[in-house]
Design a protein around this motif. Structure first.
Motif, PDB file in Angstrom:
ATOM      1  N   SER A 184     -11.260  17.752 -21.912  1.00  0.00           N
ATOM      2  CA  SER A 184     -10.620  16.451 -22.085  1.00  0.00           C
ATOM      3  C   SER A 184     -11.023  15.864 -23.431  1.00  0.00           C
ATOM      4  O   SER A 184     -11.980  16.301 -24.060  1.00  0.00           O
TER       5      SER A 184
ATOM      6  N   ILE B  12      -7.558  16.158 -27.874  1.00  0.00           N
ATOM      7  CA  ILE B  12      -7.339  17.555 -28.238  1.00  0.00           C
ATOM      8  C   ILE B  12      -5.905  17.755 -28.688  1.00  0.00           C
ATOM      9  O   ILE B  12      -4.973  17.449 -27.949  1.00  0.00           O
TER      10      ILE B  12
ATOM     11  N   SER C  94      -4.818  20.893 -30.002  1.00  0.00           N
ATOM     12  CA  SER C  94      -4.442  22.254 -29.628  1.00  0.00           C
ATOM     13  C   SER C  94      -5.691  23.050 -29.281  1.00  0.00           C
ATOM     14  O   SER C  94      -6.780  22.750 -29.753  1.00  0.00           O
ATOM     15  N   ILE C  95      -5.495  24.051 -28.445  1.00  0.00           N
ATOM     16  CA  ILE C  95      -6.566  24.970 -28.058  1.00  0.00           C
ATOM     17  C   ILE C  95      -6.088  26.385 -28.335  1.00  0.00           C
ATOM     18  O   ILE C  95      -5.072  26.805 -27.808  1.00  0.00           O
TER      19      ILE C  95
ATOM     20  N   SER D  90      -4.422  31.938 -26.917  1.00  0.00           N
ATOM     21  CA  SER D  90      -3.208  31.273 -26.484  1.00  0.00           C
ATOM     22  C   SER D  90      -2.037  32.233 -26.341  1.00  0.00           C
ATOM     23  O   SER D  90      -1.155  32.035 -25.539  1.00  0.00           O
TER      24      SER D  90
ATOM     25  N   ARG E 208      -5.792  30.528 -17.572  1.00  0.00           N
ATOM     26  CA  ARG E 208      -5.806  29.176 -18.117  1.00  0.00           C
ATOM     27  C   ARG E 208      -4.551  28.435 -17.701  1.00  0.00           C
ATOM     28  O   ARG E 208      -3.491  29.046 -17.512  1.00  0.00           O
TER      29      ARG E 208
ATOM     30  N   ASN F 117      -2.501  25.636 -19.350  1.00  0.00           N
ATOM     31  CA  ASN F 117      -2.366  24.899 -20.608  1.00  0.00           C
ATOM     32  C   ASN F 117      -2.047  23.431 -20.370  1.00  0.00           C
ATOM     33  O   ASN F 117      -2.493  22.564 -21.122  1.00  0.00           O
TER      34      ASN F 117
ATOM     35  N   ASN G 260      -5.324  21.871 -19.665  1.00  0.00           N
ATOM     36  CA  ASN G 260      -6.445  22.236 -20.550  1.00  0.00           C
ATOM     37  C   ASN G 260      -7.627  22.762 -19.742  1.00  0.00           C
ATOM     38  O   ASN G 260      -8.789  22.381 -19.966  1.00  0.00           O
TER      39      ASN G 260
ATOM     40  N   ALA H 270     -10.832  24.626 -30.461  1.00  0.00           N
ATOM     41  CA  ALA H 270      -9.777  23.629 -30.444  1.00  0.00           C
ATOM     42  C   ALA H 270      -9.744  22.803 -31.715  1.00  0.00           C
ATOM     43  O   ALA H 270     -10.735  22.707 -32.458  1.00  0.00           O
TER      44      ALA H 270
END
Length: 121
Positions: free
Chosen positions: A25, A28, A30-31, A53, A71, A73, A76, A99
């Motif tokens: 959290s 963010i 992008s990861i 990703s 994951r 998305n 997150n 990230a």
């Protein structure tokens, strides 16, 4: 600020299963990668599983066929499903994300606080 909250660790008998979760959290943008590491007493931290990703998952040889990383998305969140657990899987498990959480678009690695997994014989 980026925060990672892990859950799902605990005590389990050999052959059992656990599912770890790690929710990221904060601001963010992008990861690019999410993964799980572990550190047993007296040993170095090691990669358990990682997921980019757009790529295929990467697993440590010791967990292939037993652990699955996934994951979500939209949330997150990264998960680690651990089956057929062995005593040698006992360790503190940490999640890590790579990230962008700044206006400079620079990627940083962020770590969770760790969750204990103990596998008994």
């Amino acid at each position: 600020q980026v925060q990672l909250v892990e859950s799902g660790g605990g005590l389990v008998q050999a052959g059992g299963s656990l599912r770890l979760s790690c929710a990221a959290s904060g601001n963010i943008f992008s990861i690019s990668a999410m993964g799980w590491y572990r550190q047993a007493p007296g040993k170095q931290r090691e990669l358990v599983a990682a997921l980019t990703s757009g790529g295929n998952p990467n697993y440590a040889d010791s967990v292939k066929g037993r652990f699955t990383i996934a994951r979500d998305n939209a949330k997150n969140t990264v998960y680690l499903q651990m089956n057929s657990l062995k005593p040698e899987d006992t360790a503190v498990y940490y999640c890590k994300i790579r990230a962008v959480a700044n206006l400079l678009s620079i990627e940083y690695d962020y770590w969770g606080q760790g969750t204990q997994v103990t596998v008994t014989v």
